[in-house]
Design an enzyme around this catalytic site. Structure first.
Site, PDB file in Angstrom:
ATOM      1  N   HIS A  84       1.052  -1.204  -0.013  1.00 46.31           N
ATOM      2  CA  HIS A  84      -0.083   0.055   0.074  1.00 46.31           C
ATOM      3  C   HIS A  84       0.837   1.139  -0.101  1.00 46.31           C
ATOM      4  CE1 HIS A  84      -2.640   3.121   1.923  1.00 46.31           C
ATOM      5  NE2 HIS A  84      -3.579   2.158   1.479  1.00 46.31           N
ATOM      6  N   ASP A 117       3.223  -4.585   8.284  1.00 48.12           N
ATOM      7  CA  ASP A 117       1.872  -3.701   7.975  1.00 48.12           C
ATOM      8  C   ASP A 117       0.852  -4.475   8.099  1.00 48.12           C
ATOM      9  OD1 ASP A 117      -0.430  -2.760   6.956  1.00 48.12           O
ATOM     10  OD2 ASP A 117       0.629  -1.511   5.276  1.00 48.12           O
ATOM     11  N   GLN A 156      -4.546  -5.351   6.643  1.00 49.15           N
ATOM     12  CA  GLN A 156      -5.415  -6.124   6.262  1.00 49.15           C
ATOM     13  C   GLN A 156      -5.495  -7.410   6.875  1.00 49.15           C
ATOM     14  OE1 GLN A 156      -7.657  -5.225   4.254  1.00 49.15           O
ATOM     15  NE2 GLN A 156      -7.211  -3.246   3.562  1.00 49.15           N
ATOM     16  N   LYS A 177     -10.390  -0.731  10.384  1.00 46.73           N
ATOM     17  CA  LYS A 177     -10.433  -2.122   9.594  1.00 46.73           C
ATOM     18  C   LYS A 177     -10.842  -3.232  10.506  1.00 46.73           C
ATOM     19  CE  LYS A 177      -7.225  -0.486   6.152  1.00 46.73           C
ATOM     20  NZ  LYS A 177      -7.954  -0.034   5.057  1.00 46.73           N
ATOM     21  N   CYS A 191      -4.881   2.755  -3.554  1.00 51.22           N
ATOM     22  CA  CYS A 191      -3.711   3.061  -2.990  1.00 51.22           C
ATOM     23  C   CYS A 191      -2.721   1.999  -3.327  1.00 51.22           C
ATOM     24  CB  CYS A 191      -3.890   3.170  -1.396  1.00 51.22           C
ATOM     25  SG  CYS A 191      -5.049   4.568  -1.345  1.00 51.22           S
TER      26      CYS A 191
END
Ligand code: C6P
Length: 407
Positions: A125, A202, A205, A228, A366
């Site tokens: 991202h 990261d 997700q 999220k 993104c």
């Protein structure tokens, strides 16, 4: 053992889902962008403002103490949720983006020098690309990029060959937002650690799809966003190993992050407050704690199986549409499907699906380098959460077929 909730009952917990959009019942399939919030989270945030709103860590009065306690309890919930060693390794930020920027600005500025390399990947991202490019401008570091395969998996052979004496950090997504690929981060972390290279993950997700154990992973940093994770917007987390956080200089200066201030010299607060300048989003943090209570009221196995069933069902149904191509066919995938239909621009598809009450995301998500890799302007992305149903997917597929017939 505690009584776990059933996923089949989840939908009724999300008030927003029960509405009409463009005259049709809403089908919300934009979960990778942000999740809807259960009553419990909404009520908790409301309760903060209606019952005990007060600035934290500052007052001696009752409300401030109640609010501070709730905020710090949320930190402990997050610590347990990702199995961090200490609660002071949990830094509250605005979200994944701010967490990565914090590391780039503190770890990066303090420990990286000209010629050092940061390894990222082609499926990142933008928030795990741009902070490192900004650091490159400030410090003259170099970026090395792990390419992805046609399936959207990391080319691990190249990854291993990129690790060198110059590598100062590996910064990699746990799960790709554009393709759904679940990366082999355990292998990445142990290969990097074998050369004493720290790793940032990261997890934007990831944390809501399967359990994440930062102690077992042994990652040095792990970033994620509350919104999220069925939690509020504007709140997120940076987990960092104590040994790094103690050595890293503060980033933003202001209240709370100091021990004492004179015009000659300022000394800094201990962890985690050193990295939490200013009044934090305590209502959001407390709401995030409640979102974690909510998510963990289900069994992980049930969540994983349920989302896998939705993913498999949607994949099969979408592939039956003539001229439809799915981007991201990794063996290990989360519940995200990116696709294009021959001759239909993703934006047009998104707008027309919206007319049918179906919310998907369209564009580059993104993650522009992913689109460049496949030579496409963007995709249509459907992403699933625990409140979605096979009926939602049927409506999506019917919608796609209808739009195709118009084109
Ligand atoms: N992806 C999507 O629709 P923030 O905006 O800070 O909460 O999260 C940024 C971010 C970082 N990494 C990954 C892998 C992400 O997916 C995201 C956010 C959303 O895919 C909004 S662009």
């Amino acid at each position: 053992m505690a009584n776990h909730k059933k996923i089949s009952d989840a939908r009724k917990d999300f008030p927003l889902l029960d509405q009409m959009v463009n005259g049709k019942p809403l089908v919300y399939l934009d979960n990778a962008a942000t999740m809807q919030k259960p009553h419990e989270v909404i009520d908790t945030v409301t309760e903060v403002y209606t019952k005990y709103n007060s600035n934290i860590h500052r007052g001696t009065h009752h409300l401030s103490n109640v609010c501070t306690e709730a905020f710090e309890e949320a930190r402990i919930k997050i610590q347990k949720f990702i199995n961090a060693g200490y609660s002071h390794e949990i830094i509250f930020t605005r979200g994944t983006t701010e967490s990565v920027n914090l590391v780039a600005n503190t770890f990066g500025d303090a420990f990286l020098k000209e010629g050092d390399e940061v390894i990222i990947s082609e499926l990142e991202h933008h928030s795990n690309i741009v902070p490192w490019q900004l650091l490159r401008e400030r410090k003259g570091i170099e970026l090395k990029v792990i390419p992805i395969t046609e399936e959207g998996e990391l080319n691990m052979e190249v990854f291993h060959s990129l690790l060198s004496d110059r590598t100062a950090l590996v910064a990699i997504a746990h799960v790709s937002n554009a393709l759904g690929t679940i990366n082999p981060i355990k292998e990445i972390i142990s290969a990097a650690h074998a050369k004493d290279i720290p790793v940032l993950i990261d997890g934007a997700q990831a944390v809501h799809h399967f359990p994440v154990d930062v102690t077992e992973l042994d990652c040095d940093f792990y970033a994620f966003s509350g919104h999220k994770l069925y939690g509020p917007t504007g709140i997120g987390v940076l987990y960092g190993k104590e040994k790094w956080l103690n050595k890293m200089p503060p980033w933003q200066g202001g209240g709370e992050m100091i021990k004492s201030v004179t015009f000659e010299k300022t000394t800094f607060n201990e962890l985690p407050f050193k990295f939490e300048a200013g009044t934090p989003h305590y209502a959001g943090a407390i709401g995030l704690g409640k979102a974690i209570d909510y998510l963990t009221s289900y069994q992980w196995d049930e969540i994983i199986n349920f989302e896998k069933e939705l993913l498999d069902y949607a994949t099969e149904k979408l592939l039956s549409v003539d001229g439809l191509k799915i981007y991201g066919t990794a063996k290990n995938k989360s519940s995200v499907i990116s696709f294009l239909v021959d001759g239909i621009h993703p934006y047009d598809m998104g707008v027309m699906l919206d007319k049918m009450g179906i919310a998907v995301r369209t564009g580059h998500h993104c993650a522009q380098p992913v689109m460049d890799k496949f030579g496409i302007p963007g995709t249509v992305r459907a992403s699933f959460a625990i409140y979605n149903t096979k009926e939602d997917i049927d409506k999506l597929v019917e919608g796609v077929i209808k739009i195709k017939s118009i084109f």
